[in-house]
Write an enzyme that holds these catalytic residues in place. Structure first.
Site, PDB file in Angstrom:
ATOM      1  N   GLU A   1     -38.681 -46.485 -21.544  1.00 32.31           N
ATOM      2  CA  GLU A   1     -40.104 -46.590 -21.207  1.00 32.31           C
ATOM      3  C   GLU A   1     -40.525 -45.466 -20.261  1.00 32.31           C
ATOM      4  O   GLU A   1     -41.104 -45.711 -19.190  1.00 32.31           O
ATOM      5  CB  GLU A   1     -40.419 -47.966 -20.625  1.00 32.31           C
ATOM      6  CG  GLU A   1     -40.234 -49.086 -21.641  1.00 32.31           C
ATOM      7  CD  GLU A   1     -40.743 -50.443 -21.176  1.00 32.31           C
ATOM      8  OE1 GLU A   1     -41.233 -50.552 -20.026  1.00 32.31           O
ATOM      9  OE2 GLU A   1     -40.671 -51.402 -21.974  1.00 32.31           O
TER      10      GLU A   1
ATOM     11  N   GLU B   1     -36.786 -53.507 -27.664  1.00 34.85           N
ATOM     12  CA  GLU B   1     -37.318 -54.592 -26.834  1.00 34.85           C
ATOM     13  C   GLU B   1     -38.418 -55.274 -27.628  1.00 34.85           C
ATOM     14  O   GLU B   1     -39.438 -54.667 -27.945  1.00 34.85           O
ATOM     15  CB  GLU B   1     -37.870 -54.082 -25.498  1.00 34.85           C
ATOM     16  CG  GLU B   1     -36.792 -53.629 -24.520  1.00 34.85           C
ATOM     17  CD  GLU B   1     -37.331 -53.324 -23.125  1.00 34.85           C
ATOM     18  OE1 GLU B   1     -38.331 -53.975 -22.719  1.00 34.85           O
ATOM     19  OE2 GLU B   1     -36.767 -52.439 -22.463  1.00 34.85           O
TER      20      GLU B   1
END
Length: 515
Positions: A196, A319
Site C-alpha cells: 500500500e 488483501e
C-alpha cells in the site's frame, strides 16, 4: 377447427409458460470445455503483526501453558493443516513497511523491542521473526509470501533479507543465517516489494513508487537457481490510474505480479457497522459490494491487458474481505470482529469471482487468518472457533488447481430497496481425476431454490455434496456454541442421467462433486 387450433395454441403456450417457470433456475455445466487452471494460490491467507493475529493466535511461545509445538499453537496449526492453505502472507500489511527484519533474528531474549505504530501502539517484542515464520510455514505445509519494507526501509536492507533467506553459498548473510540455526536456505518464491505504497506504505504517487519499485526489484536477487516471483504494490479499490502508471513505467521483465486491495464494508469507512447486528437490507447491500470485486478485476485487468496481452503478470489480490466495527470492549487497533453467515457468503461470492477470472488472478489472500477482520479462526487463551468463512474455504478445496469450466446460469433475483441481485452464485471446475466441482451459494435468506443442473459432457454415476447453512444471516459460532455454523453432508438432490435436480436451501453454500 379454428376454435380447436386456438385452444391448442393456448394449451401449448400454457405448457411453455409452465416449463420456463419451472426452469427459472437452471445451470448448464460444460464439463468438457475449459483450459484455464484455477491457481491454488487464489486460496491464500494473510497473517499480520496486528492485534492477536500472531501473538496469541499463531505464536504463544514454547513456555506457554497453551498446548503448543515449539511455541506454535497446536489447535491453530491443526486447523490450517486441514485447510491445506497454499500460501501465507507476512509480516503485513501496513506493519511490513515499519518492520526491520534484523530485529527479529538471533536470541529472542536479546531482540530489540519496537512500537507497532499502525495497530494499537502496542510494544512488539520481535519474538516472532523470520525463522519463526519460515518454520511455521514448513510445519503447516504452506508457501511463505513475504512483503518487504519499502516505506521506511532501504534497498540494502531488503536485498540482504533476501540473501539471508535464499543464498546457498558463503556470504555474510548466509553465514549469519547459519549461526542462527538454519544451515540450508529456505528458497522462498513469493516476494512483495512494499505494501500500500499509496497509503500507509509511504503515501507515494504512482510515478514515484514505480521508480522505487524498479530500484528495489533490481537488487532483489535470485540465488541458487531459485527465481523470485516479485509482486509490485498495486492499487486500492478503483484507483485505475495507479495500475496504468505502474504497467506503463515498470518493465514487464521486472515484475511477476501486481497487487490489488479491496475490502467489503457494510456502511462507510467512518461507520463500518456491526459484524453481527444487521438487517436483511444491510446484508444484501454488503453482498452487492462484495460482488463489485468482479468489476474491479475486469477494469484493472483491461489496463493490464493493454501492456501485457499475454497475461504474464498475475493479478494478486493479497488483501480482501469484510471490514466491520470491532467487537465492543476490544482494542479498536486490533480489528477483532465476529464472523457470520454473511461473511461466508462474501467469501463464497469472492472466491467464485476469483475462479471466474483465473486467467488473470493468480493469487488472493483473505484478510486475515486469525483474530483479525474476516478471520477464518478466532482464539482465546484456551480454545478456538472455526468461523463460517473457514468452512467455506474447507468446502472449496476441490477448486484448487482444477480446470475452470464454462457454465451458463439462469437465476431468480432477490430484491432489496431499488436493487436486485441474482440469488444464486456459482463456480464450476474439473479436478485432475475428472471429478466435476460445482459450488453454489443461495444468498436469499428466506427461500429455498430448486435448481436444474445439466451436466454436459460427462456421464455422471456418483454425486457427493457438502454444505453450510444456518438459521439466520447473522448466525455465528461462539466459544460457548462452536457449531451453530458448520459443514455437513448434503443429500437434497436427485440425478437422472445428465440432469441433476438440486434443492438449494435458503442462506446456504453447497459444494457438489460429480463423477
Amino acid at each position: 377447427m379454428k376454435t380447436k387450433s386456438l385452444k391448442g395454441i393456448m394449451v401449448l403456450a400454457a405448457m411453455l409458460v409452465s416449463f420456463f417457470s419451472l426452469a427459472q433456475n437452471r445451470l448448464i455445466v460444460n464439463t468438457d470445455q475449459g483450459d484455464i487452471k484455477i491457481n491454488k494460490h487464489i486460496y491464500g491467507h494473510f497473517a499480520e503483526h496486528l492485534g492477536r493475529s500472531i501473538y496469541g493466535g499463531i505464536w504463544v511461545g514454547p513456555d506457554s501453558d497453551i498446548p503448543n509445538e515449539d511455541g506454535y499453537r497446536k489447535d491453530v496449526m491443526e486447523a490450517l493443516i486441514n485447510l491445506e492453505i497454499p500460501n501465507l502472507r507476512w509480516p503485513g500489511g501496513c506493519f511490513a513497511d515499519e518492520y526491520h527484519w534484523t530485529d527479529g533474528i538471533g536470541d529472542p531474549a536479546e531482540r530489540p523491542k519496537m512500537v507497532n505504530t499502525h495497530w494499537g501502539g502496542v510494544t512488539e517484542d520481535n519474538s516472532f521473526g523470520t525463522h519463526e515464520f519460515m518454520n511455521f510455514a514448513k510445519k503447516i505445509g504452506t508457501e511463505p509470501y513475504i512483503t518487504g519494507n519499502v516505506g521506511s526501509g532501504s534497498v540494502e536492507e531488503m536485498s540482504k533479507w533476501i540473501e539471508y533467506i535464499n543464498f546457498d553459498g558463503v556470504s555474510p548473510m548466509a553465514d549469519l543465517r547459519k549461526r542462527n540455526g538454519q544451515d540450508e536456505p529456505w528458497g522462498i518464491r513469493y516476494w512483495g516489494v512494499g505494501n500500500e505504497s499509496w497509503g500507509c506504505g509511504g503515501n507515494m504517487t504512482p510515478e514515484y513508487y514505480a521508480n522505487e519499485y524498479r530500484r528495489y526489484a533490481t537488487y532483489a536477487r535470485n540465488y541458487g537457481g531459485n527465481r523470485l516471483y516479485k509482486i509490485a504494490g498495486g492499487a486500492n479499490n478503483w484507483d485505475y490510474n495507479w495500475t496504468e502508471v505502474l504497467m506503463k513505467n515498470i518493465p514487464l521483465n521486472m515484475m511477476d505480479g501486481l497487487s490489488l486491495h479491496y475490502y467489503t464494508i457494510a456502511g462507510s469507512w467512518e461507520n463500518k457497522k456491526s459484524a453481527t447486528d444487521f438487517d436483511k437490507e444491510t446484508y444484501l447491500e454488503t453482498l452487492r459490494k462484495a460482488a463489485f470485486i468482479d468489476e474491479l478485476i475486469k477494469r484493472h485487468g483491461t489496463i493490464m491487458d493493454k501492456y501485457d496481452p499475454e497475461k504474464r503478470i498475475g493479478m494478486i489480490i493479497d488483501e480482501w474481505g469484510t471490514w466491520f466495527e470491532v467487537e465492543p470492549g476490544t482494542n479498536p487497533g486490533f480489528l477483532y470482529q465476529q464472523n457470520t453467515m454473511r461473511d461466508a457468503h462474501v467469501a463464497a461470492i469472492s472466491l467464485n469471482i476469483f475462479n471466474k477470472n483465473a486467467d488473470r488472478v493468480h493469487m488472493a489472500n483473505i484478510a486475515q487468518t486469525v483474530n483479525v477482520l474476516q478471520a477464518i479462526i478466532l482464539t482465546n487463551e484456551t480454545d478456538l472457533i472455526l468461523t463460517p468463512t473457514y468452512h467455506v474455504f474447507d468446502l472449496y478445496k476441490p477448486h484448487k488447481d482444477a480446470t475452470l469450466l464454462s457454465h451458463d446460469l439462469k437465476s431468480e433475483e432477490v430484491s432489496f430497496g431499488k436493487e436486485k441481485m441474482e440469488a444464486l452464485n456459482v463456480s464450476t471446475s474439473r479436478s485432475e481425476d475428472g471429478t466435476v466441482n460445482i459450488s453454489i451459494a443461495n444468498i436469499n435468506p428466506d427461500k429455498k431454490i430448486d435448481l436444474d443442473v445439466v451436466l454436459r459432457g460427462i456421464d455422471a454415476k456418483n454425486i457427493t455434496a457438502e454444505y453450510i447453512t444456518a438459521p439466520a444471516i447473522n448466525s455465528h459460532n461462539t466459544f460457548e456454541n462452536k457449531e451453530v455454523v458448520k459443514k455437513a453432508a448434503f443429500k437434497d438432490f436427485k440425478l437422472n442421467k445428465e440432469n441433476l435436480k438440486v434443492s438449494v436451501p435458503a442462506n446456504s453454500i453447497i459444494m457438489l462433486r460429480a463423477k
